[in-house]
Design a protein around this motif. Structure first.
Motif, PDB file in Angstrom:
ATOM      1  N   SER A  52       0.931  -1.315  -0.012  1.00  0.00           N
ATOM      2  CA  SER A  52      -0.135   0.065   0.008  1.00  0.00           C
ATOM      3  C   SER A  52       0.796   1.213   0.126  1.00  0.00           C
ATOM      4  N   ASN A  63       0.927  -0.687   5.621  1.00  0.00           N
ATOM      5  CA  ASN A  63      -0.193  -1.008   6.466  1.00  0.00           C
ATOM      6  C   ASN A  63      -0.908  -2.355   5.965  1.00  0.00           C
ATOM      7  N   ALA A  64      -0.618  -2.399   4.571  1.00  0.00           N
ATOM      8  CA  ALA A  64      -1.430  -3.341   3.661  1.00  0.00           C
ATOM      9  C   ALA A  64      -0.520  -4.071   2.645  1.00  0.00           C
ATOM     10  N   CYS A  66      -0.852  -6.934  -0.816  1.00  0.00           N
ATOM     11  CA  CYS A  66      -1.782  -7.934  -1.591  1.00  0.00           C
ATOM     12  C   CYS A  66      -1.006  -8.683  -2.583  1.00  0.00           C
ATOM     13  N   ARG A  83      -3.080  -8.817   3.307  1.00  0.00           N
ATOM     14  CA  ARG A  83      -2.799  -8.608   4.859  1.00  0.00           C
ATOM     15  C   ARG A  83      -2.923  -7.221   5.114  1.00  0.00           C
ATOM     16  N   ASN A  84      -3.680  -6.885   6.269  1.00  0.00           N
ATOM     17  CA  ASN A  84      -4.003  -5.372   6.656  1.00  0.00           C
ATOM     18  C   ASN A  84      -3.435  -5.379   8.124  1.00  0.00           C
ATOM     19  N   LYS A  85      -2.719  -4.436   8.689  1.00  0.00           N
ATOM     20  CA  LYS A  85      -2.318  -3.940   9.747  1.00  0.00           C
ATOM     21  C   LYS A  85      -3.256  -3.163  10.708  1.00  0.00           C
ATOM     22  N   CYS A  87      -7.351  -0.976  10.713  1.00  0.00           N
ATOM     23  CA  CYS A  87      -8.830  -0.688  10.562  1.00  0.00           C
ATOM     24  C   CYS A  87      -9.056   0.746  10.549  1.00  0.00           C
ATOM     25  N   TYR A 101     -11.487  -6.079   8.704  1.00  0.00           N
ATOM     26  CA  TYR A 101     -10.265  -6.709   7.792  1.00  0.00           C
ATOM     27  C   TYR A 101      -8.855  -6.715   8.279  1.00  0.00           C
ATOM     28  N   LYS A 102      -8.677  -6.339   9.538  1.00  0.00           N
ATOM     29  CA  LYS A 102      -7.420  -6.255  10.097  1.00  0.00           C
ATOM     30  C   LYS A 102      -6.983  -7.756  10.308  1.00  0.00           C
TER      31      LYS A 102
END
Length: 185
Positions: A52, A63-64, A66, A83-85, A87, A101-102
């Motif tokens: 991201s 923070n993300a 894909c 992966r999301n760190k 929300c 989705y965190k």
């Protein structure tokens, strides 16, 4: 609006999963599958991930992330992972029921290898093993694959990444940074 967005999200996820199942089956059908040492057919996949936030090979604080695995014969996405760190709703303490989705609490630099390893295991559960893997020269992913996968995987260099890396090393040499070229193997 949120309720409609939630419903559409569920539909999109189901359709994406169907599409990836079809892509995997097409890859198996198009590949010259080898089932000699294994009950599962073996295939070749191309894999990579994107962040991201640009890291420029030094600041891995995204923070993300894909990542996906694409069939080398079908050229279709067989696996997609995220992966999301963080929300937004949780971070801003907004008191609202939502789907969070965190799904990542570790280092950002581990996201890509985690997604790709998860993809290899996911494809195995769905009926095939990736025996050849075309990817960039990421230092973490291939060694982790060798640990997490119980089968032989041949890593092949991606021509686009290889050409870009050669250009970067030549450019660094031209600028006088000989240490970079000396350490390249």
């Amino acid at each position: 609006y949120s309720k409609i967005e939630e419903k559409i999200g569920i539909i999109l996820k189901k359709e994406a999963e169907k599409s990836m199942d079809n892509a995997l089956q097409e890859e198996i059908n198009k590949s010259n599958v080898n089932c000699s040492n294994s009950k599962l057919p073996t295939i070749c996949a191309i894999g990579d991930a994107q962040w991201s936030k640009r890291s420029y090979n030094q600041n891995y604080a995204a923070n993300a992330c894909c990542g996906c695995l694409i069939g080398s014969q079908s050229h279709k996405v067989m696996y997609l992972g995220v992966r999301n760190k963080s929300c937004y709703i949780c971070n801003n303490k907004i008191n609202k029921q939502h789907t969070c989705y965190k799904n990542w609490n570790k280092s950002s630099s581990e996201m890509e290898s985690s997604i790709i390893c998860e993809g290899f295991q996911n494809i195995k559960k769905r009926g095939a093993k990736i025996s050849k893997f075309i990817a960039d020269a990421d230092a973490n992913t291939y060694p982790l694959l060798r640990i997490t996968c119980d089968w032989e995987i041949q890593k092949l260099a991606c021509a686009n990444h290889l050409a870009r890396n050669i250009f970067l090393y030549v450019d660094n040499w031209r600028k006088g940074n000989k240490k970079v070229v000396k350490n390249y193997k």
